[in-house]
Design a protein around this motif. Structure first.
Motif, PDB file in Angstrom:
ATOM      1  N   ALA A   9      36.609  32.591  41.023  1.00 21.35           N
ATOM      2  CA  ALA A   9      37.721  32.249  41.913  1.00 21.35           C
ATOM      3  C   ALA A   9      38.366  33.485  42.530  1.00 21.35           C
ATOM      4  O   ALA A   9      38.953  33.424  43.610  1.00 21.35           O
ATOM      5  N   PHE A  10      38.237  34.633  41.843  1.00 20.58           N
ATOM      6  CA  PHE A  10      38.900  35.844  42.302  1.00 20.58           C
ATOM      7  C   PHE A  10      37.921  36.910  42.799  1.00 20.58           C
ATOM      8  O   PHE A  10      38.286  38.070  42.921  1.00 20.58           O
ATOM      9  N   PHE A  11      36.703  36.489  43.089  1.00 20.96           N
ATOM     10  CA  PHE A  11      35.691  37.429  43.561  1.00 20.96           C
ATOM     11  C   PHE A  11      36.150  38.142  44.832  1.00 20.96           C
ATOM     12  O   PHE A  11      36.096  39.370  44.944  1.00 20.96           O
ATOM     13  N   GLY A  12      36.619  37.368  45.800  1.00 22.97           N
ATOM     14  CA  GLY A  12      37.060  37.949  47.069  1.00 22.97           C
ATOM     15  C   GLY A  12      38.248  38.867  46.912  1.00 22.97           C
ATOM     16  O   GLY A  12      38.336  39.906  47.573  1.00 22.97           O
ATOM     17  N   VAL A  13      39.175  38.506  46.018  1.00 22.37           N
ATOM     18  CA  VAL A  13      40.356  39.334  45.783  1.00 22.37           C
ATOM     19  C   VAL A  13      39.954  40.682  45.208  1.00 22.37           C
ATOM     20  O   VAL A  13      40.426  41.736  45.658  1.00 22.37           O
ATOM     21  N   VAL A  14      39.075  40.657  44.214  1.00 23.28           N
ATOM     22  CA  VAL A  14      38.643  41.899  43.545  1.00 23.28           C
ATOM     23  C   VAL A  14      37.934  42.816  44.533  1.00 23.28           C
ATOM     24  O   VAL A  14      38.218  44.023  44.600  1.00 23.28           O
ATOM     25  N   ILE A  15      37.009  42.268  45.315  1.00 25.03           N
ATOM     26  CA  ILE A  15      36.264  43.079  46.287  1.00 25.03           C
ATOM     27  C   ILE A  15      37.216  43.681  47.323  1.00 25.03           C
ATOM     28  O   ILE A  15      37.117  44.859  47.678  1.00 25.03           O
ATOM     29  N   SER A  16      38.161  42.889  47.787  1.00 23.70           N
ATOM     30  CA  SER A  16      39.116  43.358  48.798  1.00 23.70           C
ATOM     31  C   SER A  16      39.979  44.493  48.257  1.00 23.70           C
ATOM     32  O   SER A  16      40.184  45.510  48.928  1.00 23.70           O
ATOM     33  N   LEU A  17      40.495  44.318  47.052  1.00 27.53           N
ATOM     34  CA  LEU A  17      41.366  45.337  46.462  1.00 27.53           C
ATOM     35  C   LEU A  17      40.606  46.624  46.160  1.00 27.53           C
ATOM     36  O   LEU A  17      41.125  47.727  46.371  1.00 27.53           O
TER      37      LEU A  17
END
Length: 230
Positions: A9-17
């Motif tokens: 669920a947080f794949f995109g958040v981690v990559i972005s950060l």
């Protein structure tokens, strides 16, 4: 392995950060305007998705959670403005005149370029809201019959360029007054440029924050009028 990451669920958040943090590290190490954290993070995410053949939708399913922070982050821009309320009251006429000048300049430049490059009406109105925040710009573009996705891209590019070049241009044209710096940055490059204005000083950040809201409202009206020219 890739499928497992994409399903998080947080794949995109981690990559972005992580991509943004890389941009921050490069900016601190080299100090060149080209190493803008936002620009670096955009490039890194695009390359990452392309190399590992990850669908954008899978990435965005996680990254969208960052978007929820946009509204409270925008509201927080009112804090530095409140702290500079006295400066705002003393220079209100000059501030409003400066923002109006910035909006008219942006719209007129788009009109001139549209005439030079013989753009059709759709592409012309797509570019008109280039200097205002994304949420307002999307609505303006859609209302006028523009290509909303291109408008979003143009707004982001405008903001990144403003963030990169703001300080250099102020030095080049000998703009030393903090209020003038903030107004010019905010009316030309919205929230992304405002991040740079805040780095330059409290007054610059406050005036740039004000410019985002006022320029957005003026552009809604101005773009509707300018749309009739082509």
């Amino acid at each position: 392995m890739t499928n497992m990451l994409c399903e998080s669920a947080f794949f995109g958040v981690v990559i972005s950060l992580l991509a943004y943090e890389l941009g921050m590290l490069l900016k601190k190490k080299f100090g060149f305007p080209i190493f803008n954290p936002l620009l670096i993070s955009i490039a890194v995410v695009i390359v990452f998705l392309a190399v590992f053949d990850i669908d954008y939708q899978n990435y965005n399913d996680g990254a969208k959670y960052l978007s929820y922070l946009l509204t409270p982050a925008t509201v927080c821009l009112a804090i530095p403005l409140y702290e500079q309320m006295e400066a705002l009251k003393k220079n209100i006429k000059a501030i409003l005149a400066g923002i109006l000048s910035g909006v008219l300049t942006s719209l007129t430049v788009v009109l001139a370029l549209a005439l030079i490059f013989n753009l059709n009406h759709k592409m012309y109105v797509t570019l008109l809201p280039k200097s205002i925040t994304t949420a307002i710009g999307m609505g303006v573009s859609e209302e006028l019959g523009g290509a909303v996705t291109i408008t979003v891209a143009v707004i982001i590019i405008t903001g990144v360029l403003g963030n990169m070049l703001a300080e250099t241009l102020c030095k080049l044209f000998h703009i030393d007054e903090p209020i003038a710096k903030g107004i010019s940055i905010g009316s030309a490059s919205h929230a992304i440029g405002t991040a740079k204005a805040m780095e330059m000083g409290d007054v610059e950040g406050a005036m740039s924050s004000l410019s985002i809201a006022v320029a957005g409202i003026l552009t809604v009206v101005g773009a509707s009028i300018y749309a009739m020219f082509i």
